[in-house]
Design a protein around this motif. Sequence first.
Motif, PDB file in Angstrom:
ATOM      1  N   ALA A   1       0.834  -1.207   0.000  1.00  0.00           N
ATOM      2  CA  ALA A   1       0.000   0.000   0.000  1.00  0.00           C
ATOM      3  C   ALA A   1       0.865   1.253   0.000  1.00  0.00           C
ATOM      4  CB  ALA A   1      -0.932   0.003   1.212  1.00  0.00           C
ATOM      5  N   PHE A   2       1.948   1.224   0.788  1.00  0.00           N
ATOM      6  CA  PHE A   2       2.831   2.383   0.872  1.00  0.00           C
ATOM      7  C   PHE A   2       3.592   2.626  -0.433  1.00  0.00           C
ATOM      8  CE2 PHE A   2       3.091   2.171   5.760  1.00  0.00           C
ATOM      9  CZ  PHE A   2       2.097   3.132   5.871  1.00  0.00           C
ATOM     10  N   ILE A   3       3.710   1.592  -1.261  1.00  0.00           N
ATOM     11  CA  ILE A   3       4.322   1.779  -2.583  1.00  0.00           C
ATOM     12  C   ILE A   3       3.373   2.547  -3.492  1.00  0.00           C
ATOM     13  CG2 ILE A   3       5.096   0.598  -4.680  1.00  0.00           C
ATOM     14  CD1 ILE A   3       6.066  -1.701  -2.877  1.00  0.00           C
TER      15      ILE A   3
ATOM     16  N   ARG B   1       2.277 -12.802  -7.055  1.00  0.00           N
ATOM     17  CA  ARG B   1       3.482 -12.014  -6.857  1.00  0.00           C
ATOM     18  C   ARG B   1       3.241 -10.848  -5.900  1.00  0.00           C
ATOM     19  NH1 ARG B   1       5.575 -11.230 -13.109  1.00  0.00           N
ATOM     20  NH2 ARG B   1       5.707 -13.443 -13.639  1.00  0.00           N
ATOM     21  N   LEU B   2       4.307 -10.471  -5.194  1.00  0.00           N
ATOM     22  CA  LEU B   2       4.269  -9.231  -4.437  1.00  0.00           C
ATOM     23  C   LEU B   2       4.414  -8.062  -5.405  1.00  0.00           C
ATOM     24  CD1 LEU B   2       6.526 -10.106  -1.368  1.00  0.00           C
ATOM     25  CD2 LEU B   2       4.038  -9.824  -1.367  1.00  0.00           C
ATOM     26  N   LEU B   3       3.861  -6.935  -5.035  1.00  0.00           N
ATOM     27  CA  LEU B   3       3.924  -5.758  -5.902  1.00  0.00           C
ATOM     28  C   LEU B   3       5.337  -5.192  -5.916  1.00  0.00           C
ATOM     29  CD1 LEU B   3       2.437  -3.599  -7.628  1.00  0.00           C
ATOM     30  CD2 LEU B   3       2.097  -2.329  -5.505  1.00  0.00           C
ATOM     31  N   VAL B   4       5.928  -5.143  -7.093  1.00  0.00           N
ATOM     32  CA  VAL B   4       7.223  -4.502  -7.300  1.00  0.00           C
ATOM     33  C   VAL B   4       7.047  -3.503  -8.434  1.00  0.00           C
ATOM     34  CG1 VAL B   4       9.637  -4.808  -7.909  1.00  0.00           C
ATOM     35  CG2 VAL B   4       8.475  -6.550  -6.525  1.00  0.00           C
ATOM     36  N   VAL B   5       7.294  -2.246  -8.158  1.00  0.00           N
ATOM     37  CA  VAL B   5       7.050  -1.197  -9.143  1.00  0.00           C
ATOM     38  C   VAL B   5       8.353  -0.789  -9.820  1.00  0.00           C
ATOM     39  CG1 VAL B   5       6.207   1.159  -9.494  1.00  0.00           C
ATOM     40  CG2 VAL B   5       5.043  -0.349  -7.889  1.00  0.00           C
ATOM     41  N   SER B   6       8.392  -0.918 -11.135  1.00  0.00           N
ATOM     42  CA  SER B   6       9.528  -0.451 -11.929  1.00  0.00           C
ATOM     43  C   SER B   6       9.280   1.006 -12.323  1.00  0.00           C
ATOM     44  CB  SER B   6       9.668  -1.312 -13.178  1.00  0.00           C
ATOM     45  OG  SER B   6       8.518  -1.165 -14.012  1.00  0.00           O
TER      46      SER B   6
ATOM     47  N   TYR C   1      -5.886  -3.493 -15.103  1.00  0.00           N
ATOM     48  CA  TYR C   1      -5.049  -3.983 -16.204  1.00  0.00           C
ATOM     49  C   TYR C   1      -3.571  -3.911 -15.830  1.00  0.00           C
ATOM     50  CZ  TYR C   1      -8.869  -4.188 -19.631  1.00  0.00           C
ATOM     51  OH  TYR C   1     -10.006  -4.510 -20.329  1.00  0.00           O
ATOM     52  N   VAL C   2      -3.141  -2.802 -15.240  1.00  0.00           N
ATOM     53  CA  VAL C   2      -1.733  -2.649 -14.851  1.00  0.00           C
ATOM     54  C   VAL C   2      -1.341  -3.724 -13.853  1.00  0.00           C
ATOM     55  CG1 VAL C   2      -0.102  -1.163 -13.622  1.00  0.00           C
ATOM     56  CG2 VAL C   2      -1.619  -0.173 -15.320  1.00  0.00           C
ATOM     57  N   LEU C   3      -2.174  -3.939 -12.846  1.00  0.00           N
ATOM     58  CA  LEU C   3      -1.865  -4.931 -11.815  1.00  0.00           C
ATOM     59  C   LEU C   3      -1.869  -6.351 -12.390  1.00  0.00           C
ATOM     60  CD1 LEU C   3      -3.949  -3.332  -8.939  1.00  0.00           C
ATOM     61  CD2 LEU C   3      -1.453  -3.437  -9.093  1.00  0.00           C
ATOM     62  N   SER C   4      -2.738  -6.609 -13.355  1.00  0.00           N
ATOM     63  CA  SER C   4      -2.742  -7.914 -14.024  1.00  0.00           C
ATOM     64  C   SER C   4      -1.410  -8.167 -14.716  1.00  0.00           C
ATOM     65  CB  SER C   4      -3.887  -7.979 -15.041  1.00  0.00           C
ATOM     66  OG  SER C   4      -3.807  -9.155 -15.830  1.00  0.00           O
ATOM     67  N   HIS C   5      -0.889  -7.151 -15.414  1.00  0.00           N
ATOM     68  CA  HIS C   5       0.383  -7.298 -16.131  1.00  0.00           C
ATOM     69  C   HIS C   5       1.569  -7.406 -15.176  1.00  0.00           C
ATOM     70  CE1 HIS C   5      -0.840  -7.078 -20.307  1.00  0.00           C
ATOM     71  NE2 HIS C   5      -1.717  -6.150 -19.977  1.00  0.00           N
ATOM     72  N   LEU C   6       1.380  -6.977 -13.934  1.00  0.00           N
ATOM     73  CA  LEU C   6       2.446  -7.109 -12.943  1.00  0.00           C
ATOM     74  C   LEU C   6       2.401  -8.464 -12.244  1.00  0.00           C
ATOM     75  CD1 LEU C   6       2.426  -3.532 -11.323  1.00  0.00           C
ATOM     76  CD2 LEU C   6       4.115  -4.484 -12.900  1.00  0.00           C
TER      77      LEU C   6
END
Length: 243
Positions: free
Chosen positions: A71-73, A123-128, A155-160
């Motif tokens: 969430a903090f990301i 997967r855990l959320l990792v933001v590039s 859609y963005v979260l699906s691709h991640l």
Amino acid sequence: MDYIWLFLIGLIANVLGTLAGGGGLISLPAMLLMGIPVHSAIGANKVSNTVSSLSSFIVIYKYKEVTVKEAFIIVPLCLGGGISGGLIASFLTESTLTIIAVVLLSFALLTSFMGSSDFEGNRLLVVSKKSGVGLFGIGLYDGVFGPGSGTLMMYVLSHLGISYIRAVGLARIAIFSSCFGAALMYIATGKIMWAVTIALLLGSVSGAQIGVHLARKLKKEYVKPLLRIVTIALIIQIVATNL
């Protein structure tokens, strides 16, 4: 009677919005048809979505399907986008916003057919840098206009590589952040009709809770078709409204 309709509008819009985004497809046109000024209608959406999105995120967090770290990301990216969007809203014409919305939604629809991700994995959320710009951009768009932002976020979260129920939770905290930033701008500029907003908010919170419980039961093979249906409906609605 109008307040009962606003409650029902908020409820129905947030059931859909929680499952696949696109709640603005229902709430914004419905409020405009009721004669509510456009800035007040958008402002009511921002305030109600701030509260309802946070409430649905909290439920998913309680089931330990998302983390505070994730969430903090998301929060600073979407909050910054929402504030920026609220600030620049008055400088963009409605036709420009329409073009932006249709282009983004069309691109998301096309990539949903081309991409292999189907909310599989956990997967855990990792933001590039690329996805970070995408999250900020969606927050910016949500702050300026809004309809379709939740769908784009999914859609963005699906691709991640995020699983569906986790994507719902992360999308809700993202929408909370961008709407909170935008709501501050609408409140500061005196665009909020509080009686209208509170009626919509009560329905929105109720709808968000129903949506979360439905999302936990929705089979993942139904998610992409639902997203595509909502996306196509959003594109048609936005274009038809502005013809």
